[in-house]
Write a protein that holds these residues in place. Structure first.
Motif, mmCIF file in Angstrom:
data_model
loop_
_atom_site.group_PDB
_atom_site.id
_atom_site.type_symbol
_atom_site.label_atom_id
_atom_site.label_comp_id
_atom_site.label_asym_id
_atom_site.label_seq_id
_atom_site.Cartn_x
_atom_site.Cartn_y
_atom_site.Cartn_z
ATOM 1 N N ALA A 1 7.644 10.079 -4.081
ATOM 2 C CA ALA A 1 7.689 9.087 -3.010
ATOM 3 C C ALA A 1 7.970 9.719 -1.655
ATOM 4 C CB ALA A 1 8.743 8.037 -3.333
ATOM 5 N N GLU A 2 8.744 10.809 -1.647
ATOM 6 C CA GLU A 2 9.059 11.467 -0.378
ATOM 7 C C GLU A 2 7.790 11.993 0.315
ATOM 8 O OE1 GLU A 2 10.694 11.847 -3.144
ATOM 9 O OE2 GLU A 2 12.666 11.023 -2.628
ATOM 10 N N ASP A 3 6.755 12.308 -0.460
ATOM 11 C CA ASP A 3 5.518 12.819 0.134
ATOM 12 C C ASP A 3 4.774 11.753 0.933
ATOM 13 O OD1 ASP A 3 6.082 15.237 -1.011
ATOM 14 O OD2 ASP A 3 4.743 14.956 -2.723
ATOM 15 N N LEU A 4 5.138 10.491 0.765
ATOM 16 C CA LEU A 4 4.451 9.405 1.469
ATOM 17 C C LEU A 4 5.087 9.074 2.809
ATOM 18 C CD1 LEU A 4 3.922 6.986 -1.580
ATOM 19 C CD2 LEU A 4 2.334 8.696 -0.670
ATOM 20 N N THR A 5 6.195 9.724 3.114
ATOM 21 C CA THR A 5 6.904 9.420 4.358
ATOM 22 C C THR A 5 6.036 9.692 5.583
ATOM 23 O OG1 THR A 5 9.034 9.925 3.317
ATOM 24 C CG2 THR A 5 8.953 9.918 5.728
ATOM 25 N N ALA A 6 5.325 10.811 5.572
ATOM 26 C CA ALA A 6 4.492 11.148 6.728
ATOM 27 C C ALA A 6 3.362 10.144 6.913
ATOM 28 C CB ALA A 6 3.932 12.553 6.562
ATOM 29 N N LEU A 7 2.842 9.620 5.816
ATOM 30 C CA LEU A 7 1.741 8.663 5.896
ATOM 31 C C LEU A 7 2.185 7.344 6.510
ATOM 32 C CD1 LEU A 7 -1.183 7.803 5.170
ATOM 33 C CD2 LEU A 7 -0.327 7.153 2.914
ATOM 34 N N PHE A 8 3.333 6.822 6.055
ATOM 35 C CA PHE A 8 3.781 5.503 6.484
ATOM 36 C C PHE A 8 4.749 5.558 7.670
ATOM 37 C CE2 PHE A 8 2.377 4.653 2.151
ATOM 38 C CZ PHE A 8 1.697 3.458 2.307
ATOM 39 N N GLY A 9 5.255 6.739 8.008
ATOM 40 C CA GLY A 9 6.192 6.850 9.114
ATOM 41 C C GLY A 9 7.586 6.395 8.780
ATOM 42 N N CYS A 10 7.890 6.244 7.513
ATOM 43 C CA CYS A 10 9.220 5.836 7.066
ATOM 44 C C CYS A 10 9.341 6.118 5.581
ATOM 45 C CB CYS A 10 9.479 4.357 7.350
ATOM 46 S SG CYS A 10 8.377 3.255 6.432
ATOM 47 N N ALA A 11 10.511 5.963 5.047
ATOM 48 C CA ALA A 11 10.712 6.185 3.619
ATOM 49 C C ALA A 11 9.989 5.103 2.817
ATOM 50 C CB ALA A 11 12.205 6.178 3.292
ATOM 51 N N VAL A 12 9.413 5.513 1.711
ATOM 52 C CA VAL A 12 8.704 4.577 0.831
ATOM 53 C C VAL A 12 9.510 4.468 -0.451
ATOM 54 C CG1 VAL A 12 6.547 4.068 -0.361
ATOM 55 C CG2 VAL A 12 6.508 5.287 1.822
ATOM 56 N N GLU A 13 10.020 3.266 -0.698
ATOM 57 C CA GLU A 13 10.899 3.063 -1.858
ATOM 58 C C GLU A 13 10.798 1.617 -2.315
ATOM 59 O OE1 GLU A 13 14.640 4.121 -0.240
ATOM 60 O OE2 GLU A 13 14.606 2.570 1.308
ATOM 61 N N PRO A 14 11.054 1.377 -3.595
ATOM 62 C CA PRO A 14 11.009 -0.002 -4.093
ATOM 63 C C PRO A 14 11.980 -0.895 -3.318
ATOM 64 C CG PRO A 14 11.046 1.549 -5.918
ATOM 65 C CD PRO A 14 11.286 2.349 -4.676
ATOM 66 N N GLY A 15 11.531 -2.100 -3.013
ATOM 67 C CA GLY A 15 12.339 -3.056 -2.280
ATOM 68 C C GLY A 15 12.121 -3.037 -0.782
ATOM 69 N N ARG A 16 11.450 -2.020 -0.265
ATOM 70 C CA ARG A 16 11.244 -1.949 1.176
ATOM 71 C C ARG A 16 10.247 -3.019 1.610
ATOM 72 N NH1 ARG A 16 13.087 2.035 4.267
ATOM 73 N NH2 ARG A 16 12.447 2.076 6.465
ATOM 74 N N ALA A 17 10.560 -3.707 2.698
ATOM 75 C CA ALA A 17 9.710 -4.793 3.190
ATOM 76 C C ALA A 17 8.381 -4.248 3.685
ATOM 77 C CB ALA A 17 10.415 -5.562 4.296
ATOM 78 N N VAL A 18 7.330 -5.038 3.489
ATOM 79 C CA VAL A 18 5.986 -4.633 3.895
ATOM 80 C C VAL A 18 5.260 -5.826 4.487
ATOM 81 C CG1 VAL A 18 5.092 -5.100 1.579
ATOM 82 C CG2 VAL A 18 3.813 -3.595 3.100
ATOM 83 N N LYS A 19 4.458 -5.562 5.506
ATOM 84 C CA LYS A 19 3.586 -6.572 6.088
ATOM 85 C C LYS A 19 2.147 -6.102 5.939
ATOM 86 C CE LYS A 19 6.907 -8.385 9.434
ATOM 87 N NZ LYS A 19 7.199 -8.660 10.875
ATOM 88 N N VAL A 20 1.265 -7.037 5.604
ATOM 89 C CA VAL A 20 -0.136 -6.701 5.325
ATOM 90 C C VAL A 20 -1.039 -7.616 6.135
ATOM 91 C CG1 VAL A 20 -1.900 -6.471 3.538
ATOM 92 C CG2 VAL A 20 0.492 -5.997 2.993
ATOM 93 N N LYS A 21 -2.086 -7.036 6.716
ATOM 94 C CA LYS A 21 -3.083 -7.812 7.462
ATOM 95 C C LYS A 21 -4.466 -7.436 6.950
ATOM 96 C CE LYS A 21 -4.285 -6.537 11.570
ATOM 97 N NZ LYS A 21 -4.279 -6.242 13.030
ATOM 98 N N GLY A 22 -5.298 -8.435 6.713
ATOM 99 C CA GLY A 22 -6.642 -8.119 6.240
ATOM 100 C C GLY A 22 -7.389 -9.364 5.781
ATOM 101 N N PRO A 23 -8.604 -9.171 5.298
ATOM 102 C CA PRO A 23 -9.253 -7.879 5.048
ATOM 103 C C PRO A 23 -9.914 -7.298 6.299
ATOM 104 C CG PRO A 23 -10.662 -9.645 4.296
ATOM 105 C CD PRO A 23 -9.398 -10.303 4.773
#
Length: 313
Positions: A157-179
């Motif tokens: 999961a630590e490898d995804l930090t650069a992609l999302f700009g923050c820590a990626v962990e279960p329970g973290r809030a997310v907002k989605v826009k699409g499609p």
């Protein structure tokens, strides 16, 4: 029975009067007037010989207007339809490893987000930056209606930090826009050529699985590649596709280390079959892969729909 040559005679066939002209058989006249139906193809027989009477008399019935199908309709692009972009909130549910360098991230939304296979969405984690990703299914084919499944590059999961700009962990809030995006699966005619590089298999897997349900008779050619053969994480998905009748599946890897016998050497673009003008090509991967596939599609006159990957995804 053949009618006399000197005069017309009258017969009754199926309760209907029939007048036979000189030189005609009663069968020919009955067929021409629609009193009896032709038997071409009956009991496996082919069409019978043509009648001597030319031209055949019109049947005694009202004219019928036939709707002739457009022979090119199946290969024309589907007109783009206006799509509504929606926003949803949720949280990261699970992060699991699919391969040594591939992770599956599942986000659970408070309410389902409607999208089609091949669509993309913009994902923003709390405290992070927006990232455009392609929702897919688990490699076994499962996903809940209010879930978004992503395949991403990383060992942990630590490898995804650069992609999302923050820590990626279960329970973290997310907002989605699409499609968003233009790689949406479009049912229609022509061979479906699917090209997936690395985790670009996410969108291609969604398209391939949908096509097997929507168009089970449509020809599919799938080419999947990775730099390292250990990153070919999608074998359960490929087994399902083979079981449903997809026989044109090619695996490729640049490196030879621990390469299985069914994995061909070299870049996946070297294994794309000769394209046809009627092909529909979907490709997902890095810019260099998409560019190479686009050139091949343009040279053949095939329709091309790219699904780009974010750098690092």
């Amino acid at each position: 029975m053949r009618a006399p040559t000197s005069a017309r005679c009258s017969l009754v066939v199926n309760g209907q009067p029939l007048r036979v002209s000189p030189g005609d058989t009663s069968l020919e006249t009955a067929l021409a007037d629609g009193v009896i139906a032709p038997m071409s193809g009956l009991l496996g027989q082919g069409a019978g010989p043509a009648s001597r009477r030319l031209p055949v008399r019109a049947r005694r019935a009202e004219a019928v207007t036939l709707s002739v199908p457009d022979p090119d309709a199946a290969i024309r692009p589907i007109k783009a339809q206006a799509r509504t972009t929606a926003r949803r909130a949720g949280s990261i549910d699970t992060i699991t490893a699919l391969a040594p360098r591939v992770l599956q991230v599942v986000a659970t939304l408070e309410r389902r987000l409607a999208f089609e296979p091949g669509d993309q969405v913009v994902v923003t984690l709390e405290g992070g930056t927006p990232v455009t990703l392609t929702p897919t299914l688990g490699v076994e084919g499962g996903a809940e209606l209010n879930e978004l499944v992503f395949h991403l590059r990383g060992e942990c999961a630590e490898d995804l930090t650069a992609l999302f700009g923050c820590a990626v962990e279960p329970g973290r809030a997310v907002k989605v826009k699409g499609p968003v995006g233009n790689g949406t699966y479009r049912p229609g005619g022509g061979r479906l050529v699917l090209v997936a590089a690395e985790t670009g298999f996410a969108g291609i897997w969604a398209i391939a699985r949908a096509a097997r349900y929507v168009e089970p008779a449509r020809e599919i050619c799938l080419i999947v590649g990775a730099r390292d053969p250990l990153d070919l994480y999608m074998r359960p998905s490929l087994e399902w596709l083979r079981a449903t009748g997809v026989t044109r599946i090619t695996l490729a890897a640049d490196r030879h280390r621990q390469r299985a016998p069914d994995v061909r050497p070299g870049p996946l673009t070297a294994h794309i079959p000769t394209l046809r003008a009627t092909d529909v090509v979907h490709a997902s991967g890095c810019p260099s892969t998409l560019g190479a596939v686009e050139v091949l599609a343009a040279a053949a006159g095939a329709r091309f729909y790219p699904i780009p990957l974010e750098p690092g995804a």
